[in-house]
Design a protein around this motif. Structure first.
Motif, PDB file in Angstrom:
ATOM      1  N   GLN A  42       0.832  -1.200   0.000  1.00  0.00           N
ATOM      2  CA  GLN A  42       0.000   0.000   0.000  1.00  0.00           C
ATOM      3  C   GLN A  42       0.869   1.254   0.000  1.00  0.00           C
ATOM      4  N   SER A  43       1.947   1.231   0.804  1.00  0.00           N
ATOM      5  CA  SER A  43       2.858   2.370   0.852  1.00  0.00           C
ATOM      6  C   SER A  43       3.518   2.599  -0.503  1.00  0.00           C
ATOM      7  N   ARG A  45       2.274   1.823  -3.422  1.00  0.00           N
ATOM      8  CA  ARG A  45       1.263   2.393  -4.318  1.00  0.00           C
ATOM      9  C   ARG A  45       1.046   3.875  -4.030  1.00  0.00           C
ATOM     10  N   GLU A  46       1.012   4.234  -2.753  1.00  0.00           N
ATOM     11  CA  GLU A  46       0.806   5.633  -2.391  1.00  0.00           C
ATOM     12  C   GLU A  46       1.993   6.490  -2.827  1.00  0.00           C
TER      13      GLU A  46
END
Length: 211
Positions: A42-43, A45-46
């Motif tokens: 997720q990190s 992707r962010e």
């Protein structure tokens, strides 16, 4: 007949506390690994999305700061009023270069950005006749070196434009030029502006073929 021997059952026993704790520790470790992996993905992707947004903003900033002018006809087209598309860019001075056989010297302006038909009207008429051109409409290449102020800094833009025009005959004087507007050809002219204008003019109105 003899009876077939019964299958032996594996002995059943309860897990010891140590074994239960060990299994629980493995399960917790597996869940922790999965959570860490998911958070890391997720990190990533962010971060990728933030980087794309940063690049888009930077590109938008570059486009915003690009110096581009518009030319608005005034009167009956005898003058083009020049202005930057960005109001925060304040034009100070300009040097306007025409094709050599239209006008031999550049016109200098200060604080009043414009192009006047009178600057090149007679020269354009002579140049077109000299090249055997009978066109009544065309696009005249001009080079414009503009000094302007932006965010308190003095900057310079060197660009080629095409001035759209039409010719209207007069009894005694040369044909009247009516300017229609202006369009950008190229920014960031690194070479000699006069040479760049002349090269574009040669392509716009080629000289007659030699016999």
């Amino acid at each position: 007949m003899s009876e077939s021997p019964r299958k032996k059952r594996l002995p059943f026993r309860w897990l010891t506390l140590a074994e239960f704790v060990g299994i629980a520790a493995v399960a917790i470790a597996a869940l922790g690994y999965w959570d860490n992996h998911r958070e890391r993905a997720q990190s990533d992707r962010e971060r990728a999305a933030a980087e794309r947004e940063r690049k888009a903003e930077a590109q938008a900033g570059v486009l915003k700061l690009s110096f581009l002018m518009t030319g608005t006809p005034e009167g009956s087209g005898e003058r083009l009023r020049l202005a930057s598309v960005h109001p925060e860019q304040v034009i100070q001075t300009q040097a306007i270069t025409f094709p050599s056989d239209v006008r031999g010297d550049a016109v200098q302006t200060t604080g009043n950005p414009r192009i006047e038909a009178g600057w090149f009207e007679g020269g354009l008429d002579r140049a077109l006749h000299g090249r055997g051109s009978k066109q009544r409409q065309g696009r005249l290449p001009v080079g414009i070196v503009t000094v302007f102020i932006e965010d308190g800094q003095t900057k310079t833009d060197r660009a080629l434009y095409l001035v759209g025009y039409s010719l209207h005959p007069r009894m005694i004087r040369s044909d009247k030029v009516e300017m229609e507007g202006m369009s950008l050809v190229r920014r960031g002219v690194a070479e000699d502006v006069q040479a760049a204008v002349d090269g574009l003019w040669e392509r716009q109105v080629p000289p007659p073929d030699k016999p």
